[in-house]
Scaffold this motif. Sequence first.
Motif, PDB file in Angstrom:
ATOM      1  N   SER A   1     -47.690  48.454 -26.413  1.00 19.43           N
ATOM      2  CA  SER A   1     -49.132  49.246 -26.779  1.00 19.43           C
ATOM      3  C   SER A   1     -49.060  49.060 -27.977  1.00 19.43           C
ATOM      4  O   SER A   1     -48.109  48.241 -29.046  1.00 19.43           O
ATOM      5  N   ILE A   2     -50.704  48.783 -28.904  1.00 25.13           N
ATOM      6  CA  ILE A   2     -50.999  47.882 -29.875  1.00 25.13           C
ATOM      7  C   ILE A   2     -51.796  48.959 -30.701  1.00 25.13           C
ATOM      8  O   ILE A   2     -52.767  50.388 -29.867  1.00 25.13           O
ATOM      9  N   ILE A   3     -51.464  48.990 -32.009  1.00 21.85           N
ATOM     10  CA  ILE A   3     -52.156  49.657 -32.826  1.00 21.85           C
ATOM     11  C   ILE A   3     -53.159  49.328 -33.924  1.00 21.85           C
ATOM     12  O   ILE A   3     -52.152  48.426 -34.535  1.00 21.85           O
ATOM     13  N   ASN A   4     -54.271  48.732 -34.380  1.00 24.37           N
ATOM     14  CA  ASN A   4     -54.830  48.914 -35.048  1.00 24.37           C
ATOM     15  C   ASN A   4     -55.385  49.638 -36.429  1.00 24.37           C
ATOM     16  O   ASN A   4     -55.229  50.327 -35.989  1.00 24.37           O
ATOM     17  N   ILE A   5     -55.381  48.963 -37.165  1.00 20.25           N
ATOM     18  CA  ILE A   5     -55.844  50.256 -38.563  1.00 20.25           C
ATOM     19  C   ILE A   5     -57.070  50.021 -39.575  1.00 20.25           C
ATOM     20  O   ILE A   5     -57.288  48.835 -39.555  1.00 20.25           O
TER      21      ILE A   5
ATOM     22  N   VAL B   1     -55.169  50.271 -26.492  1.00 21.12           N
ATOM     23  CA  VAL B   1     -54.623  49.518 -27.880  1.00 21.12           C
ATOM     24  C   VAL B   1     -55.985  51.080 -28.070  1.00 21.12           C
ATOM     25  O   VAL B   1     -56.999  51.029 -27.861  1.00 21.12           O
ATOM     26  N   ASN B   2     -55.386  51.305 -29.546  1.00 24.54           N
ATOM     27  CA  ASN B   2     -55.865  52.287 -30.570  1.00 24.54           C
ATOM     28  C   ASN B   2     -56.225  52.474 -31.936  1.00 24.54           C
ATOM     29  O   ASN B   2     -54.923  51.121 -32.317  1.00 24.54           O
ATOM     30  N   ALA B   3     -56.338  52.404 -32.444  1.00 25.18           N
ATOM     31  CA  ALA B   3     -56.995  52.779 -34.485  1.00 25.18           C
ATOM     32  C   ALA B   3     -56.375  54.161 -35.011  1.00 25.18           C
ATOM     33  O   ALA B   3     -56.311  55.035 -34.242  1.00 25.18           O
ATOM     34  N   ILE B   4     -55.515  53.890 -35.717  1.00 29.50           N
ATOM     35  CA  ILE B   4     -56.410  54.970 -37.020  1.00 29.50           C
ATOM     36  C   ILE B   4     -56.697  54.104 -37.746  1.00 29.50           C
ATOM     37  O   ILE B   4     -56.197  53.010 -38.362  1.00 29.50           O
ATOM     38  N   ALA B   5     -57.620  55.493 -38.799  1.00 28.58           N
ATOM     39  CA  ALA B   5     -58.404  55.550 -39.556  1.00 28.58           C
ATOM     40  C   ALA B   5     -58.032  56.485 -40.522  1.00 28.58           C
ATOM     41  O   ALA B   5     -58.217  57.485 -40.669  1.00 28.58           O
TER      42      ALA B   5
END
Length: 279
Positions: A156-160, A200-204
């Motif tokens: 799992s990848i989390i981008n910011i 692959v997801n992101a947190i803003a």
Amino acid sequence: MMQNEKVAIVTGAGGTLCSEMARALAKNGVKVALLGRDIGKLKIVEEEINSSGGISLAISTDVTDQASVENAQGIILEKLGVFSILINGAGGNQTEAITTINEFDPKELDNNDPNFRGFFNLDMNRFMDVIKTNSMGSITPCFVFGKTMAKNGGGSIINIASMSSFRALSRVAAYAFAKSGMVSFTQWLGAYLAPANIRVNAIAPGFFLNDRSRKLLTTSDGGYTERGASIMRLSPMKKFGEAQQLIGTMNYLLDDVASGFVTGVTISVDGGFLANGGI
């Protein structure tokens, strides 16, 4: 969320938000590699985690440089083992790439005063530095670490991301350019890596205070600067976020049961900022 025996990589781990993420992972039994340029800041987080019974390793890394990231990967595999989590938190802005005005002023056409910055008298080298840090600083780790995760069966990848991913916030053109691209890249990579069993997801994050933003948004008497007051007017919850308030979203996105059918999304944690039309 039990993550025993897992290994995570957190870039920008010396910062306010990602250090909190690293500490939360360690509390759940995850071994954490702490990456960033400032080894001094990383060592502080490493000591906090290890003295509390967790396992972490600080590695000075330029996340925009492939060779530096590959070097870090070798150390991680040797010291901590196979990893399946990547959180891309490295980023930031530079004063020379930020305008001091919100709209064009003819004075910027012939002005060398470093304290007066319109778009036309910004330092384009610093502008490019900000774009590189906030784009390639996440893309390069995805390229290097993602390849190893694919070989090892997934992860799992989390981008910011940022509020500037969705709104063209005044003054921060370079940062907004890169962060808006991060949402698109997260969608693209999430779709691309689905067959590799990598989500692959992101947190803003909305507006969270750190050492830099506190000076820009608050006053010494506990009030708000003009920019800070503008943010409050557009924030329905009327407060800045706290780093701990990102952990629930992080845990959700890393949980292969709770979010096992979720990839390519960006979740805002913003006190309602994006929901407010400003009218």
